[in-house]
Design a protein around this motif. Structure first.
Motif, PDB file in Angstrom:
ATOM      1  N   LEU A 407      59.317  31.166  53.901  1.00  0.00           N
ATOM      2  CA  LEU A 407      58.223  31.417  53.525  1.00  0.00           C
ATOM      3  C   LEU A 407      57.678  30.658  51.993  1.00  0.00           C
ATOM      4  CD1 LEU A 407      56.487  33.986  53.192  1.00  0.00           C
ATOM      5  CD2 LEU A 407      58.512  34.915  51.622  1.00  0.00           C
ATOM      6  N   GLY A 408      57.261  29.110  51.935  1.00  0.00           N
ATOM      7  CA  GLY A 408      56.794  28.640  50.930  1.00  0.00           C
ATOM      8  C   GLY A 408      56.654  29.145  49.806  1.00  0.00           C
ATOM      9  N   ASN A 409      56.602  27.830  48.596  1.00  0.00           N
ATOM     10  CA  ASN A 409      56.766  28.543  47.779  1.00  0.00           C
ATOM     11  C   ASN A 409      55.559  29.856  47.225  1.00  0.00           C
ATOM     12  OD1 ASN A 409      55.258  26.745  45.596  1.00  0.00           O
ATOM     13  ND2 ASN A 409      56.018  25.745  46.924  1.00  0.00           N
ATOM     14  N   ALA A 414      53.429  35.162  46.001  1.00  0.00           N
ATOM     15  CA  ALA A 414      52.271  36.096  46.801  1.00  0.00           C
ATOM     16  C   ALA A 414      53.273  37.578  46.711  1.00  0.00           C
ATOM     17  CB  ALA A 414      51.367  35.312  47.454  1.00  0.00           C
ATOM     18  N   VAL A 415      53.957  36.968  47.414  1.00  0.00           N
ATOM     19  CA  VAL A 415      54.724  38.056  48.037  1.00  0.00           C
ATOM     20  C   VAL A 415      55.136  38.986  47.225  1.00  0.00           C
ATOM     21  CG1 VAL A 415      56.981  39.197  48.856  1.00  0.00           C
ATOM     22  CG2 VAL A 415      55.188  37.337  50.100  1.00  0.00           C
ATOM     23  N   GLY A 416      55.801  38.170  46.238  1.00  0.00           N
ATOM     24  CA  GLY A 416      56.224  39.137  44.470  1.00  0.00           C
ATOM     25  C   GLY A 416      58.046  38.107  45.341  1.00  0.00           C
ATOM     26  N   ARG A 417      58.425  37.952  43.757  1.00  0.00           N
ATOM     27  CA  ARG A 417      60.102  36.737  43.887  1.00  0.00           C
ATOM     28  C   ARG A 417      60.939  38.068  44.309  1.00  0.00           C
ATOM     29  NH1 ARG A 417      60.461  31.673  45.009  1.00  0.00           N
ATOM     30  NH2 ARG A 417      58.986  30.741  45.051  1.00  0.00           N
ATOM     31  N   MET A 467      51.703  41.608  50.251  1.00  0.00           N
ATOM     32  CA  MET A 467      51.212  40.941  50.265  1.00  0.00           C
ATOM     33  C   MET A 467      50.014  40.542  50.422  1.00  0.00           C
ATOM     34  SD  MET A 467      52.189  37.534  52.578  1.00  0.00           S
ATOM     35  CE  MET A 467      53.250  38.404  53.334  1.00  0.00           C
ATOM     36  N   LYS A 468      49.844  39.409  49.463  1.00  0.00           N
ATOM     37  CA  LYS A 468      48.418  39.136  48.522  1.00  0.00           C
ATOM     38  C   LYS A 468      47.314  38.090  49.328  1.00  0.00           C
ATOM     39  CE  LYS A 468      50.314  40.287  43.966  1.00  0.00           C
ATOM     40  NZ  LYS A 468      50.349  39.753  42.493  1.00  0.00           N
ATOM     41  N   SER A 469      48.363  37.530  50.635  1.00  0.00           N
ATOM     42  CA  SER A 469      47.219  36.629  50.752  1.00  0.00           C
ATOM     43  C   SER A 469      47.794  35.778  52.558  1.00  0.00           C
ATOM     44  CB  SER A 469      47.561  35.269  50.107  1.00  0.00           C
ATOM     45  OG  SER A 469      48.786  35.173  50.159  1.00  0.00           O
TER      46      SER A 469
END
Length: 469
Positions: A407-409, A414-417, A467-469
């Motif tokens: 998962l790219g940074n 966007a997912v939430g750390r 997920m936001k994007s």
């Protein structure tokens, strides 16, 4: 049905040479052009197309004639002039062979298939008036119904040529399925398989003992209401053809990377660099070439492919890239403009024999570079038992098994750390890169356990929760 004949010549067929080829049928054969002049057709006196000849293509990428035709040429680069003959008229296939043979004789080249080559004049003796006129003018389509465009191919390897690419666009533009009919000895290239993966498009295998079946799913098919559709029993279940059996185990494997990158829509953006980086890490060299169809004919150039994508924007651009002959490597790249920027969807496949080890140990390093320098969104790495040459037979093949997911940074943010860093029933991800917002790399296995798919699916469900994007 059509018959394909290809002239491979060290020099470009000039106008006098083309004219010599076009006289292969004698004075009774007419000449027409279609596709804005890109296709020349040899026609019967009533205008019926007998042979369609595409504009000669300079193939500057080493090994393409061997990859696609099993036909090595002594001199590279080579001019590829392809002719398609209608089999509705008995003389058409010989006419195509005479056209190609004349080009090869004048220019010192060869013909594929070799047995098709001739320089004889092929007079038209068939009573054309007794044959129904074709209902379509598209040179790649053999049968056109309200719902389906059918292309019948008899070559050993079905590549995503400009013929097929045009047929696919035409079918999609008219809300039709594209269905390619082949004998059971045929195989697909990965770009062709990708194009046919989504229904209603199909690969239809015509087996002399088992009838028709789907070369990718094995479903028994029949022609009904103008299309090939699965045969169902009384309970509505679809039967699988006996011929669709697993291929013998050879030890060959394919390493498959599926990745997405995202970039700001900037005038200085150069596309293709993520794909080049993946090639360099996994093969030691950049791609050998790229093109919008097969054969791949242009030397690798990120600047040229960027210019093409920019000229086509906001429409998507689909490209093929190929590696050097010593390591089977083939990729498809789709560039699309989205509200978030410019995205690249890449699928890269590499082939390995039973005595070769796929370089899984470099995936973490590659993912780190992709994230730091090329806008990585996601990267899925998987292995599958499949042919080293990357071709697809009409046999049951095991699906790829996930090895790792990255998962790219920006996507991790966007997912939430917290969510991304603590998946249930999945190993804690490794942080790739410096800083407080690194990419997250999830190790899933070594590619030997098919059960890894359930682990990967649980991971995706967890990540998509917010997920936001």
């Amino acid at each position: 049905m059509t018959k394909d004949v290809i002239a491979l010549t060290p020099e470009m067929p000039d106008l006098p040479t083309l004219l010599a080829g076009l006289y292969a049928g004698g004075p009774d054969i007419g000449v027409n052009t279609t596709a804005d002049g890109a296709v020349v057709q040899l026609c019967a006196p009533d205008g019926r197309p007998l042979v369609s000849v595409e504009t000669p293509l300079l193939v500057q990428v080493p090994g393409e004639t061997t990859r696609l035709l099993g036909h090595a040429v002594e001199e590279e680069p080579v001019w590829w002039t392809e002719a398609r003959a209608s089999t509705a008229v008995a003389e058409a296939a010989r006419l195509a062979g005479s056209f190609a043979g004349r080009l090869a004789t004048v220019l010192g080249g060869t013909v594929w298939p070799p047995e098709a080559a001739t320089t004889d004049v092929i007079p038209l003796t068939t009573d054309i008036s007794a044959i129904p006129a074709p209902a379509i003018a598209a040179p790649a389509v053999d049968v056109l119904t309200d719902t389906t465009a059918v292309v019948i191919q008899d070559r050993p390897l079905i590549a995503m040529t400009s013929w097929l690419s045009d047929a696919l666009r035409t079918a999609a533009g008219s809300d039709r399925a594209l269905q390619i009919v082949t004998p059971p000895t045929a195989r697909l290239t990965l770009p062709t398989r990708t194009a046919l993966r989504g229904l209603p498009n199909r690969w239809v295998v015509q087996d002399p003992e088992h009838g028709y079946y789907d070369g990718l799913s094995g479903a028994v098919l029949h022609w009904k209401n103008g299309t090939f559709t699965p045969v169902q029993d009384e309970q509505g279940a679809t039967r699988v053809a006996e011929a669709f059996a697993p291929a013998p185990e050879t030890g060959d494997r394919q390493l498959i990377l599926t990745l997405r990158t995202r970039h700001p829509a900037d005038e200085n953006l150069v596309l293709g660099r993520a794909l080049e980086t993946a090639f360099r890490h996994l093969t030691g060299t950049p791609p050998a070439g790229w093109s919008t169809a097969e054969p791949v004919n242009l030397p690798w150039s990120t600047r040229q492919l960027t210019d093409l994508a920019r000229a086509r924007a906001p429409r998507p651009t689909w490209l093929v890239a190929v590696g050097h002959p010593d390591r089977p490597a083939l990729a498809t790249l789709r560039v699309l403009r989205t509200p978030a920027g410019v995205e690249e969807d890449i699928t890269l496949a590499l082939g390995y024999g039973g005595d070769e080890t796929p370089p899984l140990d470099v995936i973490e390093e590659l993912a780190t570079v992709l994230d730091a320098e090329h806008g990585l969104v996601t990267l899925l790495t998987s292995l599958r038992a499949a042919r080293r040459d990357l071709t697809v037979p009409p046999r049951l093949e095991a699906p790829p098994t996930p090895v790792a997911f990255t998962l790219g940074n920006a996507e991790a943010d966007a997912v939430g750390r917290t969510r991304a860093g603590h998946p249930p029933l999945v190993p804690v991800p490794k942080r790739l890169g410096p800083g407080t917002n690194p990419a997250l790399h999830y190790s899933l296995g070594d590619g030997a356990d098919p059960g890894t798919w359930s682990v990967f699916q649980r991971l995706l469900r967890h990540l998509k929760g917010e997920m936001k994007s």
